[in-house]
Every structure is written in C-alpha cells, then in structure tokens.
Design a protein around this motif. Structure first.
Motif, PDB file in Angstrom:
ATOM      1  N   GLY A   1      16.349  -8.658  10.788  1.00  0.00           N
ATOM      2  CA  GLY A   1      17.635  -8.535  10.126  1.00  0.00           C
ATOM      3  C   GLY A   1      18.647  -7.890  11.042  1.00  0.00           C
ATOM      4  N   THR A   2      19.794  -7.549  10.477  1.00  0.00           N
ATOM      5  CA  THR A   2      20.858  -6.997  11.298  1.00  0.00           C
ATOM      6  C   THR A   2      21.148  -5.544  10.958  1.00  0.00           C
ATOM      7  N   VAL A   3      21.523  -4.815  11.989  1.00  0.00           N
ATOM      8  CA  VAL A   3      22.009  -3.441  11.868  1.00  0.00           C
ATOM      9  C   VAL A   3      23.277  -3.383  12.711  1.00  0.00           C
ATOM     10  N   CYS A   4      24.391  -3.084  12.068  1.00  0.00           N
ATOM     11  CA  CYS A   4      25.686  -3.030  12.759  1.00  0.00           C
ATOM     12  C   CYS A   4      25.978  -4.340  13.486  1.00  0.00           C
ATOM     13  N   GLY A   5      25.613  -5.434  12.855  1.00  0.00           N
ATOM     14  CA  GLY A   5      25.900  -6.752  13.411  1.00  0.00           C
ATOM     15  C   GLY A   5      24.969  -7.199  14.522  1.00  0.00           C
ATOM     16  N   VAL A   6      23.930  -6.432  14.801  1.00  0.00           N
ATOM     17  CA  VAL A   6      22.977  -6.761  15.863  1.00  0.00           C
ATOM     18  C   VAL A   6      21.650  -7.120  15.222  1.00  0.00           C
ATOM     19  N   ARG A   7      21.097  -8.270  15.593  1.00  0.00           N
ATOM     20  CA  ARG A   7      19.792  -8.677  15.073  1.00  0.00           C
ATOM     21  C   ARG A   7      18.710  -7.819  15.730  1.00  0.00           C
ATOM     22  N   VAL A   8      17.962  -7.104  14.908  1.00  0.00           N
ATOM     23  CA  VAL A   8      16.941  -6.168  15.377  1.00  0.00           C
ATOM     24  C   VAL A   8      15.938  -6.865  16.287  1.00  0.00           C
ATOM     25  N   GLU A   9      15.481  -8.022  15.886  1.00  0.00           N
ATOM     26  CA  GLU A   9      14.430  -8.717  16.643  1.00  0.00           C
ATOM     27  C   GLU A   9      14.919  -9.281  17.974  1.00  0.00           C
ATOM     28  N   GLU A  10      16.224  -9.286  18.203  1.00  0.00           N
ATOM     29  CA  GLU A  10      16.773  -9.820  19.450  1.00  0.00           C
ATOM     30  C   GLU A  10      17.168  -8.741  20.449  1.00  0.00           C
ATOM     31  N   VAL A  11      16.962  -7.479  20.110  1.00  0.00           N
ATOM     32  CA  VAL A  11      17.298  -6.384  21.025  1.00  0.00           C
ATOM     33  C   VAL A  11      16.267  -6.384  22.153  1.00  0.00           C
ATOM     34  N   ASP A  12      16.745  -6.470  23.395  1.00  0.00           N
ATOM     35  CA  ASP A  12      15.857  -6.574  24.550  1.00  0.00           C
ATOM     36  C   ASP A  12      15.213  -5.256  24.959  1.00  0.00           C
ATOM     37  N   HIS A  13      15.973  -4.201  24.972  1.00  0.00           N
ATOM     38  CA  HIS A  13      15.459  -2.916  25.442  1.00  0.00           C
ATOM     39  C   HIS A  13      14.463  -2.366  24.415  1.00  0.00           C
ATOM     40  N   PRO A  14      13.228  -2.086  24.813  1.00  0.00           N
ATOM     41  CA  PRO A  14      12.196  -1.657  23.854  1.00  0.00           C
ATOM     42  C   PRO A  14      12.559  -0.400  23.062  1.00  0.00           C
ATOM     43  N   LEU A  15      13.134   0.595  23.719  1.00  0.00           N
ATOM     44  CA  LEU A  15      13.495   1.815  22.999  1.00  0.00           C
ATOM     45  C   LEU A  15      14.638   1.555  22.023  1.00  0.00           C
ATOM     46  N   MET A  16      15.617   0.808  22.448  1.00  0.00           N
ATOM     47  CA  MET A  16      16.731   0.490  21.558  1.00  0.00           C
ATOM     48  C   MET A  16      16.245  -0.338  20.367  1.00  0.00           C
ATOM     49  N   ARG A  17      15.275  -1.222  20.583  1.00  0.00           N
ATOM     50  CA  ARG A  17      14.720  -1.998  19.476  1.00  0.00           C
ATOM     51  C   ARG A  17      14.047  -1.068  18.465  1.00  0.00           C
ATOM     52  N   ARG A  18      13.300  -0.074  18.948  1.00  0.00           N
ATOM     53  CA  ARG A  18      12.643   0.873  18.040  1.00  0.00           C
ATOM     54  C   ARG A  18      13.666   1.670  17.241  1.00  0.00           C
ATOM     55  N   ILE A  19      14.733   2.075  17.906  1.00  0.00           N
ATOM     56  CA  ILE A  19      15.794   2.807  17.215  1.00  0.00           C
ATOM     57  C   ILE A  19      16.418   1.922  16.143  1.00  0.00           C
ATOM     58  N   ARG A  20      16.679   0.678  16.469  1.00  0.00           N
ATOM     59  CA  ARG A  20      17.264  -0.261  15.501  1.00  0.00           C
ATOM     60  C   ARG A  20      16.298  -0.553  14.356  1.00  0.00           C
TER      61      ARG A  20
ATOM     62  N   LEU B   1      14.120   1.534  13.124  1.00  0.00           N
ATOM     63  CA  LEU B   1      14.203   2.692  12.239  1.00  0.00           C
ATOM     64  C   LEU B   1      15.495   2.657  11.430  1.00  0.00           C
ATOM     65  N   ASP B   2      16.597   2.325  12.080  1.00  0.00           N
ATOM     66  CA  ASP B   2      17.873   2.197  11.363  1.00  0.00           C
ATOM     67  C   ASP B   2      17.755   1.187  10.223  1.00  0.00           C
ATOM     68  N   LYS B   3      17.110   0.072  10.494  1.00  0.00           N
ATOM     69  CA  LYS B   3      16.950  -0.982   9.487  1.00  0.00           C
ATOM     70  C   LYS B   3      16.116  -0.486   8.309  1.00  0.00           C
ATOM     71  N   LEU B   4      15.032   0.237   8.593  1.00  0.00           N
ATOM     72  CA  LEU B   4      14.196   0.764   7.514  1.00  0.00           C
ATOM     73  C   LEU B   4      14.963   1.760   6.656  1.00  0.00           C
ATOM     74  N   VAL B   5      15.757   2.613   7.285  1.00  0.00           N
ATOM     75  CA  VAL B   5      16.549   3.583   6.533  1.00  0.00           C
ATOM     76  C   VAL B   5      17.597   2.851   5.690  1.00  0.00           C
ATOM     77  N   ASP B   6      18.200   1.799   6.243  1.00  0.00           N
ATOM     78  CA  ASP B   6      19.143   0.987   5.463  1.00  0.00           C
ATOM     79  C   ASP B   6      18.465   0.389   4.238  1.00  0.00           C
ATOM     80  N   GLU B   7      17.273  -0.155   4.430  1.00  0.00           N
ATOM     81  CA  GLU B   7      16.539  -0.754   3.314  1.00  0.00           C
ATOM     82  C   GLU B   7      16.207   0.296   2.258  1.00  0.00           C
ATOM     83  N   LEU B   8      15.820   1.473   2.696  1.00  0.00           N
ATOM     84  CA  LEU B   8      15.523   2.568   1.776  1.00  0.00           C
ATOM     85  C   LEU B   8      16.770   2.918   0.969  1.00  0.00           C
ATOM     86  N   ALA B   9      17.896   3.054   1.653  1.00  0.00           N
ATOM     87  CA  ALA B   9      19.138   3.429   0.988  1.00  0.00           C
ATOM     88  C   ALA B   9      19.642   2.338   0.039  1.00  0.00           C
ATOM     89  N   LYS B  10      19.283   1.107   0.319  1.00  0.00           N
ATOM     90  CA  LYS B  10      19.718   0.003  -0.546  1.00  0.00           C
ATOM     91  C   LYS B  10      18.809  -0.177  -1.757  1.00  0.00           C
TER      92      LYS B  10
END
Length: 116
Positions: free
Chosen positions: A76-95, A97-106
């Motif tokens: 899915g997307t976080v801030c307009g960025v598709r999580v599964e398409e993030v190349d940098h491994p650490l940035m993908r992990r951060i995204r 986590l952001d996605k999970l927190v978004d899902e929790l809040a929703k």
C-alpha cells in the motif's frame, strides 16, 4: 527530507508520535506495542528499553531481534509512496512500520494488521 536525516531520528521522539496517532483514534498503547513487536521481534520489555534509550531509527531497526518475514505482505501507500516499491531496505522497514501504524489508527482489526 533526505534519507540520512530520517535514519538519524531518535526512536524515543518518534514513538510518542505513533502513540498519539493511535490513541487519537481510540486505539491502545498495548495495541501499538503489539504491532511494533510483531514487526521487529522486540519483546515488550525490549521495546520499552528502546523507547527509554537514545537509539536512532537506524539503530532501532538494526538491533531488532527478528524482523517478521510476513512484513513482505505489507503493501500500500504511505505519503504517496508504495511501501513495496521502496528500494532502500531500511527505508522500506520504516515505511512498513508507518503503514502498520496507519492501519491501526484507521481501525483495522488486529488480525489483519498482523497479517494472520
């Protein structure tokens, strides 16, 4: 914000923001902690030590005991960025986590957030 600046963010300053987001939508701290522990492999006590410590995001994820293999199912997307398409491994992990927190809040059910 450049990736290096994101990686240098202190976990102890980011966690309260995640908590505020979740609680403002009626979710519990225990639920947030469960989501973070599921993703990273931290125990609740280990997560608490990280919150009370001085780790930056890079260190927080580097010290994660066992990153969940089901994290690959987070899409899915976080801030307009598709999580599964993030190349940098650490940035993908951060995204992820952001996605999970978004899902929790929703208000998404925990079973779906935890990909069961």
């Amino acid at each position: 914000m450049r990736q290096e600046k994101v990686f240098a963010l202190k976990w102890a300053s980011l966690y309260p923001m995640y908590l505020k987001k979740a609680q403002s939508k009626g979710r519990l701290q225990e639920e947030l902690d469960q989501v973070i522990c599921w993703l990273t492999g931290y125990t609740p006590a280990g997560l608490r030590r990280q919150v009370e410590g001085d780790s930056d995001l890079e260190t927080f994820f580097a010290q994660a005991p066992a990153f969940n293999p089901d994290a690959a199912l987070i899409t899915g997307t976080v801030c307009g960025v598709r999580v599964e398409e993030v190349d940098h491994p650490l940035m993908r992990r951060i995204r992820q986590l952001d996605k999970l927190v978004d899902e929790l809040a929703k208000g998404r059910p925990m079973e779906k957030i935890l990909r069961r």
